[in-house]
Enzyme design. Structure first.
Site, PDB file in Angstrom:
ATOM      1  N   ASN A  64      11.249  -2.466   4.439  1.00  0.00           N
ATOM      2  CA  ASN A  64      10.015  -3.180   4.764  1.00  0.00           C
ATOM      3  C   ASN A  64      10.106  -3.703   6.191  1.00  0.00           C
ATOM      4  O   ASN A  64      11.177  -4.029   6.662  1.00  0.00           O
ATOM      5  CB  ASN A  64       9.801  -4.351   3.775  1.00  0.00           C
ATOM      6  CG  ASN A  64       8.357  -4.802   3.757  1.00  0.00           C
ATOM      7  OD1 ASN A  64       7.795  -5.135   4.793  1.00  0.00           O
ATOM      8  ND2 ASN A  64       7.745  -4.771   2.588  1.00  0.00           N
ATOM      9  N   VAL A  88      -3.231   4.281  -4.217  1.00  0.00           N
ATOM     10  CA  VAL A  88      -4.241   5.087  -4.908  1.00  0.00           C
ATOM     11  C   VAL A  88      -4.712   6.228  -4.012  1.00  0.00           C
ATOM     12  O   VAL A  88      -5.643   6.948  -4.356  1.00  0.00           O
ATOM     13  CB  VAL A  88      -5.438   4.194  -5.325  1.00  0.00           C
ATOM     14  CG1 VAL A  88      -4.979   3.118  -6.303  1.00  0.00           C
ATOM     15  CG2 VAL A  88      -6.120   3.551  -4.110  1.00  0.00           C
ATOM     16  N   ASP A  89      -4.030   6.425  -2.845  1.00  0.00           N
ATOM     17  CA  ASP A  89      -4.534   7.348  -1.826  1.00  0.00           C
ATOM     18  C   ASP A  89      -4.154   8.807  -2.057  1.00  0.00           C
ATOM     19  O   ASP A  89      -4.734   9.700  -1.431  1.00  0.00           O
ATOM     20  CB  ASP A  89      -4.086   6.886  -0.418  1.00  0.00           C
ATOM     21  CG  ASP A  89      -2.560   6.754  -0.284  1.00  0.00           C
ATOM     22  OD1 ASP A  89      -2.112   5.858   0.463  1.00  0.00           O
ATOM     23  OD2 ASP A  89      -1.815   7.538  -0.915  1.00  0.00           O
ATOM     24  N   HIS A 136      -1.483   2.236 -10.381  1.00  0.00           N
ATOM     25  CA  HIS A 136      -2.758   1.557 -10.145  1.00  0.00           C
ATOM     26  C   HIS A 136      -3.919   2.542 -10.077  1.00  0.00           C
ATOM     27  O   HIS A 136      -5.001   2.198  -9.602  1.00  0.00           O
ATOM     28  CB  HIS A 136      -2.690   0.715  -8.850  1.00  0.00           C
ATOM     29  CG  HIS A 136      -1.755  -0.444  -8.962  1.00  0.00           C
ATOM     30  ND1 HIS A 136      -1.263  -1.110  -7.862  1.00  0.00           N
ATOM     31  CD2 HIS A 136      -1.212  -1.049 -10.045  1.00  0.00           C
ATOM     32  CE1 HIS A 136      -0.469  -2.095  -8.273  1.00  0.00           C
ATOM     33  NE2 HIS A 136      -0.407  -2.069  -9.579  1.00  0.00           N
TER      34      HIS A 136
HETATM   35  C1  BV8 Z   1      -2.771  -7.485 -14.974  1.00  0.00           C
HETATM   36  C2  BV8 Z   1      -5.724  -0.907  -7.106  1.00  0.00           C
HETATM   37  C3  BV8 Z   1      -3.242  -8.313 -17.167  1.00  0.00           C
HETATM   38  C4  BV8 Z   1      -7.103  -1.022  -6.593  1.00  0.00           C
HETATM   39  C5  BV8 Z   1      -4.471  -2.995  -7.098  1.00  0.00           C
HETATM   40  C6  BV8 Z   1      -0.448 -15.153 -10.701  1.00  0.00           C
HETATM   41  C7  BV8 Z   1       0.915 -14.888 -10.694  1.00  0.00           C
HETATM   42  C8  BV8 Z   1       1.410 -13.632 -11.029  1.00  0.00           C
HETATM   43  C9  BV8 Z   1       0.521 -12.609 -11.391  1.00  0.00           C
HETATM   44  C10 BV8 Z   1      -0.830 -12.879 -11.389  1.00  0.00           C
HETATM   45  C11 BV8 Z   1      -1.317 -14.139 -11.051  1.00  0.00           C
HETATM   46  N1  BV8 Z   1      -2.658 -14.093 -11.141  1.00  0.00           N
HETATM   47  C12 BV8 Z   1      -3.038 -12.865 -11.521  1.00  0.00           C
HETATM   48  C13 BV8 Z   1      -1.934 -12.122 -11.701  1.00  0.00           C
HETATM   49  C14 BV8 Z   1      -1.877 -10.729 -12.129  1.00  0.00           C
HETATM   50  C15 BV8 Z   1      -2.287  -9.817 -10.977  1.00  0.00           C
HETATM   51  C16 BV8 Z   1      -1.430 -10.056  -9.767  1.00  0.00           C
HETATM   52  O1  BV8 Z   1      -0.293  -9.610  -9.727  1.00  0.00           O
HETATM   53  N2  BV8 Z   1      -2.012 -10.751  -8.769  1.00  0.00           N
HETATM   54  C17 BV8 Z   1      -1.258 -11.015  -7.552  1.00  0.00           C
HETATM   55  C18 BV8 Z   1      -2.185 -10.893  -6.343  1.00  0.00           C
HETATM   56  C19 BV8 Z   1      -0.649 -12.414  -7.655  1.00  0.00           C
HETATM   57  N3  BV8 Z   1      -2.054  -8.494 -11.482  1.00  0.00           N
HETATM   58  C20 BV8 Z   1      -3.036  -7.875 -12.147  1.00  0.00           C
HETATM   59  O2  BV8 Z   1      -4.138  -8.331 -12.295  1.00  0.00           O
HETATM   60  C21 BV8 Z   1      -2.642  -6.561 -12.783  1.00  0.00           C
HETATM   61  N4  BV8 Z   1      -3.124  -6.557 -14.129  1.00  0.00           N
HETATM   62  O3  BV8 Z   1      -1.924  -8.300 -14.787  1.00  0.00           O
HETATM   63  O4  BV8 Z   1      -3.548  -7.422 -16.100  1.00  0.00           O
HETATM   64  C22 BV8 Z   1      -3.546  -7.523 -18.363  1.00  0.00           C
HETATM   65  C23 BV8 Z   1      -2.501  -7.007 -19.123  1.00  0.00           C
HETATM   66  C24 BV8 Z   1      -2.794  -6.292 -20.240  1.00  0.00           C
HETATM   67  C25 BV8 Z   1      -4.128  -6.050 -20.600  1.00  0.00           C
HETATM   68  C26 BV8 Z   1      -5.162  -6.561 -19.802  1.00  0.00           C
HETATM   69  C27 BV8 Z   1      -4.892  -7.291 -18.682  1.00  0.00           C
HETATM   70  C28 BV8 Z   1      -3.314  -5.402 -12.045  1.00  0.00           C
HETATM   71  C29 BV8 Z   1      -2.732  -5.280 -10.663  1.00  0.00           C
HETATM   72  C30 BV8 Z   1      -3.324  -4.046  -9.981  1.00  0.00           C
HETATM   73  C31 BV8 Z   1      -4.419  -4.471  -9.047  1.00  0.00           C
HETATM   74  N5  BV8 Z   1      -4.876  -3.302  -8.294  1.00  0.00           N
HETATM   75  N6  BV8 Z   1      -4.914  -1.917  -6.459  1.00  0.00           N
HETATM   76  C32 BV8 Z   1      -7.192  -0.556  -5.176  1.00  0.00           C
HETATM   77  O5  BV8 Z   1      -6.190  -0.112  -4.575  1.00  0.00           O
HETATM   78  O6  BV8 Z   1      -8.309  -0.653  -4.672  1.00  0.00           O
HETATM   79  S1  BV8 Z   1      -3.287  -3.937  -6.372  1.00  0.00           S
HETATM   80  C33 BV8 Z   1      -3.200  -3.692  -4.697  1.00  0.00           C
HETATM   81  O7  BV8 Z   1      -2.072  -4.441  -4.240  1.00  0.00           O
HETATM   82  C34 BV8 Z   1      -2.894  -2.259  -4.286  1.00  0.00           C
HETATM   83  O8  BV8 Z   1      -2.647  -1.374  -5.355  1.00  0.00           O
HETATM   84  C35 BV8 Z   1      -1.601  -2.422  -3.518  1.00  0.00           C
HETATM   85  O9  BV8 Z   1      -0.837  -1.307  -3.524  1.00  0.00           O
HETATM   86  C36 BV8 Z   1      -1.021  -3.527  -4.310  1.00  0.00           C
HETATM   87  C37 BV8 Z   1       0.208  -4.164  -3.804  1.00  0.00           C
HETATM   88  O10 BV8 Z   1       0.064  -4.348  -2.439  1.00  0.00           O
HETATM   89  P1  BV8 Z   1       1.102  -3.537  -1.505  1.00  0.00           P
HETATM   90  O11 BV8 Z   1       1.039  -2.097  -1.870  1.00  0.00           O
HETATM   91  O12 BV8 Z   1       2.422  -4.196  -1.569  1.00  0.00           O
HETATM   92  O13 BV8 Z   1       0.433  -3.688  -0.096  1.00  0.00           O
HETATM   93  P2  BV8 Z   1       0.446  -4.992   0.814  1.00  0.00           P
HETATM   94  O14 BV8 Z   1      -0.588  -4.821   1.858  1.00  0.00           O
HETATM   95  O15 BV8 Z   1       0.420  -6.219  -0.057  1.00  0.00           O
HETATM   96  O16 BV8 Z   1       1.886  -4.987   1.481  1.00  0.00           O
HETATM   97  C38 BV8 Z   1       2.223  -3.949   2.377  1.00  0.00           C
HETATM   98  C39 BV8 Z   1       3.694  -4.143   2.657  1.00  0.00           C
HETATM   99  O17 BV8 Z   1       4.146  -3.065   3.474  1.00  0.00           O
HETATM  100  C40 BV8 Z   1       3.993  -5.425   3.413  1.00  0.00           C
HETATM  101  O18 BV8 Z   1       5.157  -6.016   2.849  1.00  0.00           O
HETATM  102  C41 BV8 Z   1       4.285  -4.944   4.849  1.00  0.00           C
HETATM  103  O19 BV8 Z   1       5.277  -5.740   5.468  1.00  0.00           O
HETATM  104  C42 BV8 Z   1       4.835  -3.575   4.588  1.00  0.00           C
HETATM  105  N7  BV8 Z   1       4.600  -2.604   5.659  1.00  0.00           N
HETATM  106  C43 BV8 Z   1       3.480  -2.438   6.417  1.00  0.00           C
HETATM  107  N8  BV8 Z   1       3.649  -1.379   7.239  1.00  0.00           N
HETATM  108  C44 BV8 Z   1       4.883  -0.877   6.988  1.00  0.00           C
HETATM  109  C45 BV8 Z   1       5.494  -1.652   5.988  1.00  0.00           C
HETATM  110  N9  BV8 Z   1       6.731  -1.420   5.523  1.00  0.00           N
HETATM  111  C46 BV8 Z   1       7.395  -0.375   6.044  1.00  0.00           C
HETATM  112  N10 BV8 Z   1       6.865   0.419   7.007  1.00  0.00           N
HETATM  113  C47 BV8 Z   1       5.631   0.200   7.495  1.00  0.00           C
HETATM  114  N11 BV8 Z   1       5.145   0.993   8.464  1.00  0.00           N
END
Ligand code: BV8
Ligand code: ZN
Length: 239
Positions: free
Chosen positions: A212, A102-103, A118
């Site tokens: 990654n 979102v940045d 997102h």
């Molecule tokens: C929805 C915005 C229904 C806000 C975000 C159980 C099982 C499956 C799914 C679910 C569940 N329980 C709930 C759910 C659904 C849920 C979900 O997926 N939960 C997860 C946690 C299990 N999803 C939702 O709720 C979505 N909505 O399902 O709604 C619905 C449908 C219709 C109508 C009504 C309702 C909404 C999801 C969106 C949530 N909002 N962000 C904000 O940013 O403040 S999500 C948040 O996580 C961010 O957007 C972020 O981008 C996103 C994913 O994280 P990553 O980007 O991957 O970042 P992370 O830190 O996790 O990982 C970084 C990676 O980079 C790592 O792998 C690391 O190794 C790597 N890395 C680090 N440095 C480097 C690197 N790689 C390369 N180079 C580097 N230098």
């Protein structure tokens, strides 16, 4: 043999390219990731704050978290990975950049066809009249910020439990279905429906390349899983 040789050839020979990015591509710009070491803020997990319930319970606390992130992002610069993706867009015949971030750093690096599935930390939406507008105030004049109508403003992002913008999500799925290559960079691939774009790409006949630092739940499903920093690997892939 150079592990980048085959993925480099795929990049060079693919004309319809999709990219899915996560917080990892902004990490080298100094922006904390969600689930990595720097992802904590006052010992809160993002999943505890990025929800409608958290905002309803304590809008000021949630806005303090977003204010902290806006300050870091405003002071940050796009990194080599963002610029490499801008260059890739210039080379590809068809290119769509789907980001969970979102940045706004992809746009600041010059990427044009960006789908912010997102939302954006640089937009706010009124919880009363629904008006959505850009807002780059750092710091915000007051917490919580108010709409001209007096209503409470919220960050223009998608929280957990909220649906994604249907048009944006439709465009993302359409682009992935049409792609020959899906490049997945810097995402832990745990958030849905974003992560479902990977199996969608595979079932649509595309090749998938992951970049990654660590292994992720999709690493076994992709054609190439490149281990390393996205800034460096993306730059090398384009050489
Ligand atoms: C929805 C915005 C229904 C806000 C975000 C159980 C099982 C499956 C799914 C679910 C569940 N329980 C709930 C759910 C659904 C849920 C979900 O997926 N939960 C997860 C946690 C299990 N999803 C939702 O709720 C979505 N909505 O399902 O709604 C619905 C449908 C219709 C109508 C009504 C309702 C909404 C999801 C969106 C949530 N909002 N962000 C904000 O940013 O403040 S999500 C948040 O996580 C961010 O957007 C972020 O981008 C996103 C994913 O994280 P990553 O980007 O991957 O970042 P992370 O830190 O996790 O990982 C970084 C990676 O980079 C790592 O792998 C690391 O190794 C790597 N890395 C680090 N440095 C480097 C690197 N790689 C390369 N180079 C580097 N230098
Ligand atoms: Zn309003």
């Amino acid at each position: 043999m150079d592990t980048l040789e085959a993925p480099r050839t795929i990049l060079r020979t693919s004309s319809r390219i999709c990219v899915l990015t996560g917080a990892g591509v902004s990490a080298e710009s100094g922006i904390p990731t969600f689930r990595g070491p720097g992802g904590l803020w006052r010992n809160f997990r993002p999943e505890a704050l990025a929800t409608p319930a958290a905002f309803a319970r304590d809008p000021i606390l949630v806005w303090e978290w977003y204010q902290w992130r806006r300050e870091i992002i405003a002071a940050a610069q796009p990194n080599a990975g963002h610029f490499a993706l801008k260059e890739l867009e210039a080379r590809a015949a068809a290119f769509t950049l789907i980001t969970q971030n979102v940045d706004g750093l992809h746009q600041r690096a010059g990427s044009r066809n960006v789908l912010e599935i997102h939302g954006s930390i640089w937009t706010v939406r009124c919880t009363v009249c629904g008006k959505q507008q850009a807002n780059h105030d750092v710091p915000l004049p007051a917490l919580p910020p108010r709409c001209a109508c007096g209503g409470l403003l919220r960050p223009g992002v998608v929280w957990f439990g909220e649906g994604l913008d249907t048009q944006v999500w439709h465009n993302a799925e359409k682009a992935v279905r049409a792609a020959e290559l899906l490049l997945v960079a810097g995402t832990s691939a745990v958030v849905y429906p974003a992560a479902s774009l990977v199996p969608l790409a595979k079932s649509s006949g595309a090749q998938v390349v992951e970049i990654n630092l660590d292994e992720t739940p999709i690493s076994d499903a992709v054609d190439f899983s490149l281990r390393g920093a996205s800034g460096q690997i993306l730059t090398e892939l384009l050489q």
